[in-house]
Motif scaffolding. Structure first.
Motif, PDB file in Angstrom:
ATOM      1  N   VAL A 162       0.835  -1.208   0.000  1.00 45.70           N
ATOM      2  CA  VAL A 162       0.000   0.000   0.000  1.00 45.70           C
ATOM      3  C   VAL A 162       0.868   1.255   0.000  1.00 45.70           C
ATOM      4  N   GLU A 163       1.901   1.245   0.819  1.00 48.14           N
ATOM      5  CA  GLU A 163       2.793   2.406   0.890  1.00 48.14           C
ATOM      6  C   GLU A 163       3.498   2.658  -0.438  1.00 48.14           C
ATOM      7  N   ARG A 164       3.893   1.603  -1.121  1.00 50.18           N
ATOM      8  CA  ARG A 164       4.553   1.759  -2.416  1.00 50.18           C
ATOM      9  C   ARG A 164       3.612   2.357  -3.456  1.00 50.18           C
ATOM     10  N   CYS A 165       2.316   2.172  -3.259  1.00 47.22           N
ATOM     11  CA  CYS A 165       1.323   2.674  -4.221  1.00 47.22           C
ATOM     12  C   CYS A 165       0.671   3.965  -3.741  1.00 47.22           C
ATOM     13  N   GLY A 166       1.423   4.763  -3.012  1.00 41.32           N
ATOM     14  CA  GLY A 166       0.912   6.066  -2.595  1.00 41.32           C
ATOM     15  C   GLY A 166      -0.243   5.985  -1.636  1.00 41.32           C
ATOM     16  N   GLU A 167      -0.298   4.925  -0.805  1.00 44.23           N
ATOM     17  CA  GLU A 167      -1.349   4.733   0.203  1.00 44.23           C
ATOM     18  C   GLU A 167      -2.725   4.504  -0.426  1.00 44.23           C
ATOM     19  N   ARG A 168      -2.770   4.064  -1.682  1.00 50.47           N
ATOM     20  CA  ARG A 168      -4.053   3.837  -2.355  1.00 50.47           C
ATOM     21  C   ARG A 168      -4.414   2.356  -2.292  1.00 50.47           C
ATOM     22  N   TYR A 169      -5.550   2.051  -1.675  1.00 52.26           N
ATOM     23  CA  TYR A 169      -6.044   0.682  -1.657  1.00 52.26           C
ATOM     24  C   TYR A 169      -7.560   0.697  -1.511  1.00 52.26           C
ATOM     25  N   HIS A 170      -8.171  -0.433  -1.819  1.00 50.92           N
ATOM     26  CA  HIS A 170      -9.630  -0.520  -1.792  1.00 50.92           C
ATOM     27  C   HIS A 170     -10.017  -1.990  -1.748  1.00 50.92           C
ATOM     28  N   THR A 171     -11.256  -2.250  -1.424  1.00 48.76           N
ATOM     29  CA  THR A 171     -11.820  -3.591  -1.566  1.00 48.76           C
ATOM     30  C   THR A 171     -13.268  -3.465  -2.007  1.00 48.76           C
ATOM     31  N   LEU A 172     -13.691  -4.405  -2.835  1.00 47.84           N
ATOM     32  CA  LEU A 172     -15.074  -4.430  -3.307  1.00 47.84           C
ATOM     33  C   LEU A 172     -15.880  -5.475  -2.552  1.00 47.84           C
ATOM     34  N   GLU A 173     -15.239  -6.166  -1.643  1.00 49.36           N
ATOM     35  CA  GLU A 173     -15.883  -7.255  -0.911  1.00 49.36           C
ATOM     36  C   GLU A 173     -16.454  -6.727   0.398  1.00 49.36           C
ATOM     37  N   ILE A 174     -17.761  -6.755   0.503  1.00 53.73           N
ATOM     38  CA  ILE A 174     -18.439  -6.279   1.705  1.00 53.73           C
ATOM     39  C   ILE A 174     -19.449  -7.333   2.145  1.00 53.73           C
ATOM     40  N   ARG A 175     -19.936  -7.184   3.359  1.00 55.22           N
ATOM     41  CA  ARG A 175     -20.865  -8.171   3.902  1.00 55.22           C
ATOM     42  C   ARG A 175     -22.301  -7.652   3.922  1.00 55.22           C
ATOM     43  N   SER A 176     -22.552  -6.524   3.259  1.00 56.58           N
ATOM     44  CA  SER A 176     -23.906  -5.964   3.240  1.00 56.58           C
ATOM     45  C   SER A 176     -24.535  -6.165   1.870  1.00 56.58           C
ATOM     46  N   GLY A 177     -25.574  -5.412   1.580  1.00 56.76           N
ATOM     47  CA  GLY A 177     -26.376  -5.661   0.392  1.00 56.76           C
ATOM     48  C   GLY A 177     -25.829  -5.072  -0.891  1.00 56.76           C
ATOM     49  N   GLU A 178     -26.653  -5.189  -1.955  1.00 55.76           N
ATOM     50  CA  GLU A 178     -26.245  -4.753  -3.293  1.00 55.76           C
ATOM     51  C   GLU A 178     -26.006  -3.260  -3.353  1.00 55.76           C
ATOM     52  N   GLN A 179     -26.828  -2.474  -2.653  1.00 50.05           N
ATOM     53  CA  GLN A 179     -26.672  -1.018  -2.680  1.00 50.05           C
ATOM     54  C   GLN A 179     -25.309  -0.595  -2.150  1.00 50.05           C
ATOM     55  N   GLU A 180     -24.885  -1.206  -1.049  1.00 51.10           N
ATOM     56  CA  GLU A 180     -23.569  -0.897  -0.506  1.00 51.10           C
ATOM     57  C   GLU A 180     -22.471  -1.371  -1.456  1.00 51.10           C
ATOM     58  N   GLY A 181     -22.742  -2.475  -2.162  1.00 50.94           N
ATOM     59  CA  GLY A 181     -21.774  -2.975  -3.137  1.00 50.94           C
ATOM     60  C   GLY A 181     -21.533  -1.983  -4.255  1.00 50.94           C
ATOM     61  N   ARG A 182     -22.596  -1.366  -4.758  1.00 55.13           N
ATOM     62  CA  ARG A 182     -22.436  -0.370  -5.814  1.00 55.13           C
ATOM     63  C   ARG A 182     -21.725   0.873  -5.279  1.00 55.13           C
ATOM     64  N   LYS A 183     -21.921   1.154  -3.992  1.00 58.63           N
ATOM     65  CA  LYS A 183     -21.236   2.299  -3.390  1.00 58.63           C
ATOM     66  C   LYS A 183     -19.731   2.073  -3.372  1.00 58.63           C
ATOM     67  N   THR A 184     -19.308   0.825  -3.083  1.00 62.53           N
ATOM     68  CA  THR A 184     -17.873   0.543  -3.069  1.00 62.53           C
ATOM     69  C   THR A 184     -17.267   0.705  -4.457  1.00 62.53           C
ATOM     70  N   VAL A 185     -18.038   0.391  -5.498  1.00 63.52           N
ATOM     71  CA  VAL A 185     -17.564   0.579  -6.874  1.00 63.52           C
ATOM     72  C   VAL A 185     -17.389   2.061  -7.158  1.00 63.52           C
ATOM     73  N   GLU A 186     -18.377   2.865  -6.755  1.00 63.52           N
ATOM     74  CA  GLU A 186     -18.283   4.305  -6.965  1.00 63.52           C
ATOM     75  C   GLU A 186     -17.070   4.886  -6.236  1.00 63.52           C
ATOM     76  N   GLU A 187     -16.820   4.410  -5.015  1.00 59.20           N
ATOM     77  CA  GLU A 187     -15.664   4.890  -4.252  1.00 59.20           C
ATOM     78  C   GLU A 187     -14.357   4.518  -4.941  1.00 59.20           C
ATOM     79  N   LEU A 188     -14.299   3.321  -5.531  1.00 57.24           N
ATOM     80  CA  LEU A 188     -13.100   2.907  -6.250  1.00 57.24           C
ATOM     81  C   LEU A 188     -12.845   3.820  -7.442  1.00 57.24           C
ATOM     82  N   LEU A 189     -13.895   4.090  -8.233  1.00 61.83           N
ATOM     83  CA  LEU A 189     -13.718   4.944  -9.407  1.00 61.83           C
ATOM     84  C   LEU A 189     -13.354   6.370  -9.011  1.00 61.83           C
TER      85      LEU A 189
END
Length: 349
Positions: A162-189
């Protein structure tokens, strides 16, 4: 002007070892179901060809190029050159981000080597400015444990990535519903767009991508000329340097796809990037440790309802040290880790 307004299409290159979850990442970003857009199930991450996917995500047009694990030790030199040329041409004139899929339940040695290779191949900025670590297989986390907490507490090797990549990291794997899943995609973009803004460029570029774009454009012109000669009985002059002006946008998109597939190998110094493709005797030790790690993770999943991770940590230490002394050391480590975890829990209450 915002980043989303200035970028007509986000181009992403998804990289990772076999089994890292590249296919699932593509499917999650584009909201695909099962095998849409030639996207196979997660078990087919071992696909041997680069694949290109287009779709809409979070109100943005997105192009994703997924690539085999060409940086692994099992890839032959000629295959490396082919795969590198393929994903570079497919993401030309340059991606907005490289997404390196990193399993949170595996050692990070292979991903560290992948970052080294990206740096040699494209230059330091490819890693420090244009790569985002995308964590997968996060089911290793406890139910109430945050990813950041897991990384800081348990996985210094992943934090180094993470440090080598300018502290940029993310995950699309969540334990909640589809709406939260689409939110993680938006945050990634949004993170991709932020990285582009911070880089001060429209997209990533380097000599290899410039070479690819030049060859793609030349091949486009050649393809259009060949088609026009057949369709219009040589009415298009061979001296016309821009015959694509007579072609519709849809036709040009198809022509570009064909051009990208047909440019052949680029000028990739595979031998310079991978000086040795042979497997030395010392390389068997990391393989053994990786296999042991995978078994340990399996035990954690199976025993998660019976014992805490602190106890397993003590068992792992005892396993590596060995003998009666190892048993005592392991028991001590497990006890200390349990006490630290208990105090940490009490502090948060």
């Amino acid at each position: 002007m915002s980043a989303s307004a200035s970028l007509s299409e986000l181009r992403l290159v998804v990289l990772g070892r076999t089994g890292a979850g590249k296919t699932t990442a593509v499917r999650n970003i584009l909201g695909l179901q099962d095998c849409q857009q030639d996207t196979n199930n997660d078990g087919d991450d071992a696909v041997q060809e680069c694949r290109k996917h287009r779709g809409e995500a979070a109100g943005r047009q997105v192009l994703i190029v997924s690539s085999p694990a060409w940086f692994g030790s099992g890839c032959k030199p000629e295959e490396r050159a082919k795969h590198i040329s393929s994903f570079v041409a497919s993401s030309s004139p340059g991606p907005h981000a490289f997404l390196l899929c990193v399993p949170a339940n595996q050692p990070a040695d292979e991903e560290a080597k992948a970052l080294d290779v990206l740096k040699k191949l494209f230059g330091p900025s490819a890693v420090s400015r244009n790569t985002i670590i995308l964590f997968t297989h996060t089911d290793v986390l406890e139910e109430d444990e945050q990813l950041e907490e897991y990384l800081v507490t348990w996985r210094k090797d992943l934090m180094e990535l993470v440090e080598r990549c300018g502290e940029r990291y993310h995950t699309l794997e969540i334990r909640s519903g589809e709406q939260e899943g689409r939110k993680t995609v938006e945050e990634l973009l949004e993170k991709v767009e932020q990285a582009v803004m911070e880089s001060g460029t429209q997209h990533f570029s380097c000599p290899l991508y410039e070479e690819a774009e030049e060859k793609v454009r030349e091949r486009q012109v050649e393809i259009v000329r060949q088609r026009r000669r057949g369709e219009l009985n040589d009415q298009v002059s061979l001296t016309d340097s821009r015959p694509e002006e007579t072609v519709t946008e849809e036709e040009m998109e198809a022509v570009r796809e064909e051009a990208e597939r047909s440019i052949g190998d680029l000028n990739v110094d595979v031998d310079g990037i991978f000086p040795s493709t042979s497997i030395s005797p010392s390389s068997h030790a990391p393989s053994f440790l990786r296999g042991l790690w995978e078994k340990l993770i399996g035990w954690i999943r199976w025993l998660s309802s019976l014992v805490r991770r602190e106890s397993l940590l003590g068992s792992l230490v005892g396993l590596f040290v060995g003998g009666p002394f190892g048993g005592m050391v392991g028991a001590t480590v497990g006890s200390v880790a349990t006490e630290v975890g208990r105090r940490k829990t009490e502090k948060t209450k």
